[in-house]
Scaffold this active site. Structure first.
Site, PDB file in Angstrom:
ATOM      1  N   GLN A 159     -41.090 -35.179 -25.387  1.00 23.44           N
ATOM      2  CA  GLN A 159     -40.561 -33.851 -25.746  1.00 23.44           C
ATOM      3  C   GLN A 159     -41.678 -32.963 -26.306  1.00 23.44           C
ATOM      4  O   GLN A 159     -41.796 -31.786 -25.962  1.00 23.44           O
ATOM      5  CB  GLN A 159     -39.448 -34.013 -26.781  1.00 23.44           C
ATOM      6  CG  GLN A 159     -39.027 -32.706 -27.443  1.00 23.44           C
ATOM      7  CD  GLN A 159     -37.851 -32.888 -28.371  1.00 23.44           C
ATOM      8  OE1 GLN A 159     -36.714 -32.923 -27.928  1.00 23.44           O
ATOM      9  NE2 GLN A 159     -38.111 -33.007 -29.672  1.00 23.44           N
ATOM     10  N   ARG A 185     -30.140 -41.150 -35.127  1.00 23.16           N
ATOM     11  CA  ARG A 185     -29.250 -42.086 -34.429  1.00 23.16           C
ATOM     12  C   ARG A 185     -29.308 -43.495 -35.020  1.00 23.16           C
ATOM     13  O   ARG A 185     -28.514 -44.340 -34.617  1.00 23.16           O
ATOM     14  CB  ARG A 185     -29.587 -42.124 -32.934  1.00 23.16           C
ATOM     15  CG  ARG A 185     -29.173 -40.840 -32.199  1.00 23.16           C
ATOM     16  CD  ARG A 185     -29.336 -40.977 -30.696  1.00 23.16           C
ATOM     17  NE  ARG A 185     -28.699 -39.898 -29.971  1.00 23.16           N
ATOM     18  CZ  ARG A 185     -29.336 -38.849 -29.421  1.00 23.16           C
ATOM     19  NH1 ARG A 185     -30.649 -38.747 -29.530  1.00 23.16           N
ATOM     20  NH2 ARG A 185     -28.671 -37.922 -28.772  1.00 23.16           N
ATOM     21  N   VAL A 215     -42.441 -40.857 -38.976  1.00 16.69           N
ATOM     22  CA  VAL A 215     -42.208 -41.487 -40.283  1.00 16.69           C
ATOM     23  C   VAL A 215     -41.358 -42.736 -40.048  1.00 16.69           C
ATOM     24  O   VAL A 215     -40.398 -42.695 -39.276  1.00 16.69           O
ATOM     25  CB  VAL A 215     -41.498 -40.516 -41.251  1.00 16.69           C
ATOM     26  CG1 VAL A 215     -41.222 -41.183 -42.592  1.00 16.69           C
ATOM     27  CG2 VAL A 215     -42.353 -39.265 -41.443  1.00 16.69           C
ATOM     28  N   MET A 240     -31.780 -30.865 -35.025  1.00 18.87           N
ATOM     29  CA  MET A 240     -30.339 -30.893 -34.724  1.00 18.87           C
ATOM     30  C   MET A 240     -29.580 -31.344 -35.979  1.00 18.87           C
ATOM     31  O   MET A 240     -28.460 -31.859 -35.886  1.00 18.87           O
ATOM     32  CB  MET A 240     -30.059 -31.820 -33.542  1.00 18.87           C
ATOM     33  CG  MET A 240     -30.757 -31.339 -32.265  1.00 18.87           C
ATOM     34  SD  MET A 240     -29.977 -31.882 -30.741  1.00 18.87           S
ATOM     35  CE  MET A 240     -30.094 -33.647 -30.891  1.00 18.87           C
ATOM     36  N   HIS A 300     -37.710 -35.611 -40.906  1.00 19.35           N
ATOM     37  CA  HIS A 300     -37.610 -34.149 -40.875  1.00 19.35           C
ATOM     38  C   HIS A 300     -38.288 -33.530 -42.104  1.00 19.35           C
ATOM     39  O   HIS A 300     -38.939 -32.490 -42.004  1.00 19.35           O
ATOM     40  CB  HIS A 300     -36.139 -33.706 -40.854  1.00 19.35           C
ATOM     41  CG  HIS A 300     -35.382 -34.122 -39.625  1.00 19.35           C
ATOM     42  ND1 HIS A 300     -34.406 -35.083 -39.649  1.00 19.35           N
ATOM     43  CD2 HIS A 300     -35.473 -33.702 -38.336  1.00 19.35           C
ATOM     44  CE1 HIS A 300     -33.904 -35.233 -38.438  1.00 19.35           C
ATOM     45  NE2 HIS A 300     -34.538 -34.414 -37.613  1.00 19.35           N
TER      46      HIS A 300
END
Ligand code: PAF
Length: 283
Positions: A158, A192, A181, A34, A41
């Site tokens: 998820q 967040r 990580v 997102m 990431h």
């Protein structure tokens, strides 16, 4: 000199680019995100590059996985920095559709996951979440038709939901989990984390420290319930409001009757001020 990735914003443009990669016999890895990219990431991108000849990163803040009370509007959006990070990693393509390209007028189909999506963890506190995730990930898979897709273990439930869905719906995508990580003090990287105040940021690593200590006690043969109750106490005393702090079977995410019901995973979700943090580790 990093090469700017190709950016596709419409399904026909994405399809044309993927068809041309396929003609060149590429193997394709997808990293769904997102945006608001951090080193977690980047590690997913690197895992993807090790396993495929071409890497697509999707950046799409998916409205259907946010409840009206949640942070869809304020979710961090850092497009320019994201593109620079992906260019530095030599990502081949960014799939960045508009909301209307993913959910056009009249869109009326939803994937409703069961199994690991209804075990009373995230689903208990965010009942809309896995329906939204499964629907968008199902679409990302059929849009990008990757050979593999990489998801972070930080969102462990998820990961299990997406693995189950890919299997159940014969999507032909191998879903691979990649280790969380962490910051130097153990806090799991998350987009967040930027919501945390300086004081909250000091307290946040309590979650990881406490999970590690509980895992150690369980491995040493101590009573699981007592270890977890002690851990929950420490997390609350540090100022968190706890949603859950549980040991589950790492495959099914179902409750365990004893430590023999392994492999085991400790999972936690807790609020610190207005920020909800989740994390998990293997026992
Ligand atoms: O983990 C995320 O960032 C999102 O839930 C995902 C998998 C990209 C679906 O929107």
């Amino acid at each position: 000199m990093p090469r700017s990735p190709m950016i596709a914003r419409t399904v026909p443009a994405l399809r044309r680019a993927i068809d041309s990669l396929r003609l060149r016999k590429a193997t394709i890895a997808l990293v769904p995100t997102m945006g608001a990219l951090h080193d977690g990431h980047v590690s997913l991108v690197r895992a993807a590059k090790r396993r495929a000849t071409r890497v697509i990163v999707s950046i799409f803040v998916n409205p259907t996985q946010f409840a009206p009370t949640e942070d869809f509007g304020s979710y961090p959006r850092t497009w320019k920095a994201d593109v620079a990070k992906l260019a530095a990693e030599n990502v081949d393509m960014i799939w960045h559709p508009a909301v209307e390209a993913v959910y056009p007028q009249g869109f009326a189909t939803r994937i409703v996951p069961e199994g690991p999506a209804v075990v009373g963890l995230e689903d208990r506190f965010r009942p809309h979440f896995f329906g939204g995730v499964a629907t968008v990930v199902g679409k990302l898979f059929t849009q990008c038709r990757p050979d593999i897709a990489i998801f972070g273990e930080k969102d462990f439930q998820q990961l299990r939901v997406v693995m189950q869905m890919a299997r159940d719906l014969d999507l032909g995508v191998k879903v691979i989990g990649s280790p969380t990580v962490r910051e130097r003090d153990g806090l799991a990287m998350s987009s967040r984390n930027v919501y945390l105040s300086a004081e909250e940021r000091q307290v946040a690593p309590t979650l990881y420290r406490t999970m590690k200590e509980c895992a150690r006690r369980i491995r040493a043969g101590e009573d699981t319930e007592a270890a977890m109750a002690g851990g929950a106490e420490i997390i609350r005393a540090a100022g968190f409001t706890l949603d859950y702090f549980e040991v589950r079977n790492a495959e099914t995410l179902g409750p365990i009757a004893s430590t023999k019901d392994g492999p085991l995973r400790i999972l936690v979700a807790a609020k610190l001020g207005n920020t909800r943090l989740i994390d998990n580790i293997a026992v």
